[in-house]
Design a protein around this motif. Structure first.
Motif, PDB file in Angstrom:
ATOM      1  N   ALA A 101      35.124  49.261  53.914  1.00  0.00           N
ATOM      2  CA  ALA A 101      34.422  48.850  52.698  1.00  0.00           C
ATOM      3  C   ALA A 101      35.264  47.855  51.915  1.00  0.00           C
ATOM      4  N   GLY A 102      34.573  46.982  51.178  1.00  0.00           N
ATOM      5  CA  GLY A 102      35.278  46.009  50.352  1.00  0.00           C
ATOM      6  C   GLY A 102      34.379  44.829  50.083  1.00  0.00           C
ATOM      7  N   PRO A 103      34.878  43.862  49.335  1.00  0.00           N
ATOM      8  CA  PRO A 103      34.033  42.725  48.980  1.00  0.00           C
ATOM      9  C   PRO A 103      33.811  41.789  50.165  1.00  0.00           C
ATOM     10  N   ALA A 124      37.052  55.714  51.738  1.00  0.00           N
ATOM     11  CA  ALA A 124      37.116  54.704  52.818  1.00  0.00           C
ATOM     12  C   ALA A 124      38.505  54.753  53.443  1.00  0.00           C
ATOM     13  N   GLN A 125      38.587  54.497  54.738  1.00  0.00           N
ATOM     14  CA  GLN A 125      39.912  54.421  55.392  1.00  0.00           C
ATOM     15  C   GLN A 125      40.332  52.978  55.621  1.00  0.00           C
ATOM     16  N   PHE A 126      39.347  52.059  55.545  1.00  0.00           N
ATOM     17  CA  PHE A 126      39.613  50.652  55.832  1.00  0.00           C
ATOM     18  C   PHE A 126      39.097  49.795  54.677  1.00  0.00           C
ATOM     19  N   PHE A 127      39.835  48.734  54.392  1.00  0.00           N
ATOM     20  CA  PHE A 127      39.415  47.780  53.364  1.00  0.00           C
ATOM     21  C   PHE A 127      39.079  46.471  54.043  1.00  0.00           C
ATOM     22  N   ARG A 128      37.911  45.917  53.728  1.00  0.00           N
ATOM     23  CA  ARG A 128      37.530  44.622  54.261  1.00  0.00           C
ATOM     24  C   ARG A 128      37.536  43.586  53.135  1.00  0.00           C
ATOM     25  N   GLY A 129      37.741  42.334  53.480  1.00  0.00           N
ATOM     26  CA  GLY A 129      37.669  41.266  52.499  1.00  0.00           C
ATOM     27  C   GLY A 129      37.923  39.965  53.224  1.00  0.00           C
ATOM     28  N   GLY A 130      37.073  38.981  52.973  1.00  0.00           N
ATOM     29  CA  GLY A 130      37.229  37.702  53.669  1.00  0.00           C
ATOM     30  C   GLY A 130      38.310  36.848  53.037  1.00  0.00           C
ATOM     31  N   ALA A 131      39.179  36.312  53.880  1.00  0.00           N
ATOM     32  CA  ALA A 131      40.182  35.342  53.450  1.00  0.00           C
ATOM     33  C   ALA A 131      39.732  33.950  53.907  1.00  0.00           C
ATOM     34  N   TYR A 132      39.116  33.919  55.077  1.00  0.00           N
ATOM     35  CA  TYR A 132      38.572  32.685  55.644  1.00  0.00           C
ATOM     36  C   TYR A 132      37.083  32.944  55.821  1.00  0.00           C
ATOM     37  N   LYS A 133      36.252  32.208  55.113  1.00  0.00           N
ATOM     38  CA  LYS A 133      34.825  32.536  55.094  1.00  0.00           C
ATOM     39  C   LYS A 133      33.974  31.545  55.885  1.00  0.00           C
ATOM     40  N   VAL A 301      31.175  45.963  49.056  1.00  0.00           N
ATOM     41  CA  VAL A 301      31.196  46.643  47.750  1.00  0.00           C
ATOM     42  C   VAL A 301      31.803  45.658  46.750  1.00  0.00           C
ATOM     43  N   HIS A 302      31.195  45.579  45.567  1.00  0.00           N
ATOM     44  CA  HIS A 302      31.752  44.711  44.511  1.00  0.00           C
ATOM     45  C   HIS A 302      31.512  45.369  43.161  1.00  0.00           C
ATOM     46  N   HIS A 303      32.521  45.320  42.277  1.00  0.00           N
ATOM     47  CA  HIS A 303      32.350  45.964  40.964  1.00  0.00           C
ATOM     48  C   HIS A 303      31.533  45.091  40.010  1.00  0.00           C
ATOM     49  N   GLN A 304      31.453  43.782  40.313  1.00  0.00           N
ATOM     50  CA  GLN A 304      30.621  42.874  39.499  1.00  0.00           C
ATOM     51  C   GLN A 304      29.852  41.959  40.438  1.00  0.00           C
ATOM     52  N   PRO A 305      28.901  42.493  41.166  1.00  0.00           N
ATOM     53  CA  PRO A 305      28.252  41.679  42.204  1.00  0.00           C
ATOM     54  C   PRO A 305      27.538  40.453  41.660  1.00  0.00           C
ATOM     55  N   GLU A 306      27.091  40.538  40.406  1.00  0.00           N
ATOM     56  CA  GLU A 306      26.377  39.379  39.832  1.00  0.00           C
ATOM     57  C   GLU A 306      27.321  38.182  39.667  1.00  0.00           C
ATOM     58  N   ALA A 307      28.629  38.456  39.642  1.00  0.00           N
ATOM     59  CA  ALA A 307      29.604  37.365  39.496  1.00  0.00           C
ATOM     60  C   ALA A 307      30.329  37.072  40.815  1.00  0.00           C
ATOM     61  N   ALA A 308      29.915  37.727  41.910  1.00  0.00           N
ATOM     62  CA  ALA A 308      30.626  37.566  43.190  1.00  0.00           C
ATOM     63  C   ALA A 308      30.518  36.122  43.701  1.00  0.00           C
ATOM     64  N   ILE A 316      27.034  46.480  47.185  1.00  0.00           N
ATOM     65  CA  ILE A 316      26.705  47.671  46.391  1.00  0.00           C
ATOM     66  C   ILE A 316      27.804  47.909  45.361  1.00  0.00           C
ATOM     67  N   TYR A 317      27.444  48.642  44.309  1.00  0.00           N
ATOM     68  CA  TYR A 317      28.405  49.001  43.263  1.00  0.00           C
ATOM     69  C   TYR A 317      29.306  50.133  43.779  1.00  0.00           C
TER      70      TYR A 317
END
Ligand code: PEP
Ligand code: MN
Length: 352
Positions: A101-103, A124-133, A301-308, A316-317
């Motif tokens: 899970a992650g942004p 969650a056991q794993f964190f995801r997040g794009g560095a290269y999109k 997952v994002h804490h402020q998805p409207e600003a993602a 999801i929140y």
């Protein structure tokens, strides 16, 4: 071709078989199993002379693998592949469920730490997040690159989460391999065969996402490219395919789960975020994926998805994520699975 060793074959006998295969100019892939070791042979266009192989000590039989994918096939390895991460409880495959899970993108240190803290607290056991999109538009946010990789390395230290992030090309692959625990290859690169081969030369798990219009066979042949280079830790991920339907970004093809499980031993995860593109569809599809036998979930997952900066509408929140974990904890026993230790199934629900 597959050389099936006798149950009590010694490591030396297995090695002698591998040496023999390599001397013939082919590649040997020793595949230890619960009952016996098998040695896959790749690189052969036609038949390998069975007689000589069958005469080697410790060999039970030599069989032809009829499927085009060999190392990814259950014919070659009967037991499910389980991928472990040293020093943690995190596993992908087997009885546990993996949750990544992650942004969509790492946008800042603060954003990444906020989300990581919340998904870790919910289990969650794993964190995801794009560095290269891989963005459709060259003008859209392209990722923070190495800075994002450094932030995620700090997150691993701080929260004990294993890091999953995408490599777009051979340059980013080198960097991702250095910093991450799992290398993601995205849908758009599923048939980038040179990238797949390079990922196959590494000794790090690869999360391979299904191409937008890939058939099951094309998907497994992409996995085969990675495995043929000696990297057997491939995790498949269903993330939706393109259809005529216009109620969602993609059509999440959950029916591929049992279809893949019939023919392949590789673990399969489901990404309901890219699979639907809609926040309100993510939880129902995550529940359905686990009920349908998936080995886990990849979710944005994002804490402020409207600003993602990317994929806000499908993120999801954190409160919804906690609620999803609660649901998965209830569904897991129905399909003979369990959430790994450390996951709290009674965390407070509700969007935050
Ligand atoms: C992602 O996981 O952020 C992503 C871009 O996924 P996909 O390759 O499935 O579109
Ligand atoms: Mn995304």
């Amino acid at each position: 071709m597959l050389v099936v060793m006798k149950a009590h074959a010694t490591p030396e006998e297995v090695q002698a078989v591998c040496d023999h295969i390599e001397r013939l100019g082919f590649r040997a892939h020793p595949l230890p199993g619960a009952q016996r070791t098998a040695v896959g042979i790749t690189g052969n266009q036609g038949e390998v002379d069975r007689g000589n192989l069958e005469a080697l000590p410790g060999v039970a039989e030599v069989i032809r693998v009829s499927k085009p994918y060999k190392l990814a096939s259950r014919d070659v390895k009967e037991e499910d592949t389980v991928i472990r991460f040293a020093g943690t409880d995190a596993v992908i495959g087997g009885n546990g469920l993996a949750v990544i899970a992650g942004p969509c993108s790492i946008e800042s240190r603060e954003q990444a730490f906020t989300i990581a803290g919340q998904v870790a607290a919910a289990g969650a056991q794993f964190f995801r997040g794009g560095a290269y999109k891989p963005r459709t538009s060259p003008y859209a946010f392209q990722g923070l690159g190495i800075e994002a990789l450094r932030i995620m390395a700090e997150i691993r230290e701080r929260f004990g989460l294993r890091i999953v992030t995408e490599a777009l090309d051979s340059e980013s692959l080198e960097r991702v391999a250095e910093w991450a625990d799992v290398i993601q290859i995205g849908a758009r690169n599923m048939q980038n065969f040179s990238l797949l081969k390079r990922a196959g030369m590494l000794r790090k798990p690869v999360l391979l996402k299904r191409g937008m219009s890939a058939t099951l066979e094309e998907f497994l042949m992409a996995a085969e490219y990675i495995m043929s280079e000696g990297n057997y830790e491939v995790i498949l991920c269903e993330r939706g395919v393109r259809t005529f339907s216009d109620h969602a970004r993609n059509t999440l093809d959950l029916s591929i789960i049992p279809a893949l499980q019939r023919v392949s031993h590789l673990p399969i995860l489901v990404d309901p975020s890219h699979g639907t593109g809609r926040r309100d569809s993510v939880l129902p599809m995550a529940r359905a994926a686990i009920a349908g036998g998936a080995d886990g979930i990849v979710v944005e997952v994002h804490h402020q998805p409207e600003a993602a900066l990317s994929d806000g509408p499908q993120s999801i929140y954190p409160g919804q994520f906690a609620s999803m974990m609660d649901d998965l904890g209830r569904i897991a026993p129905v399909v003979g699975r369990s959430l790994p230790r450390g996951i709290q199934v009674n965390v407070a629900a509700g969007a935050s």
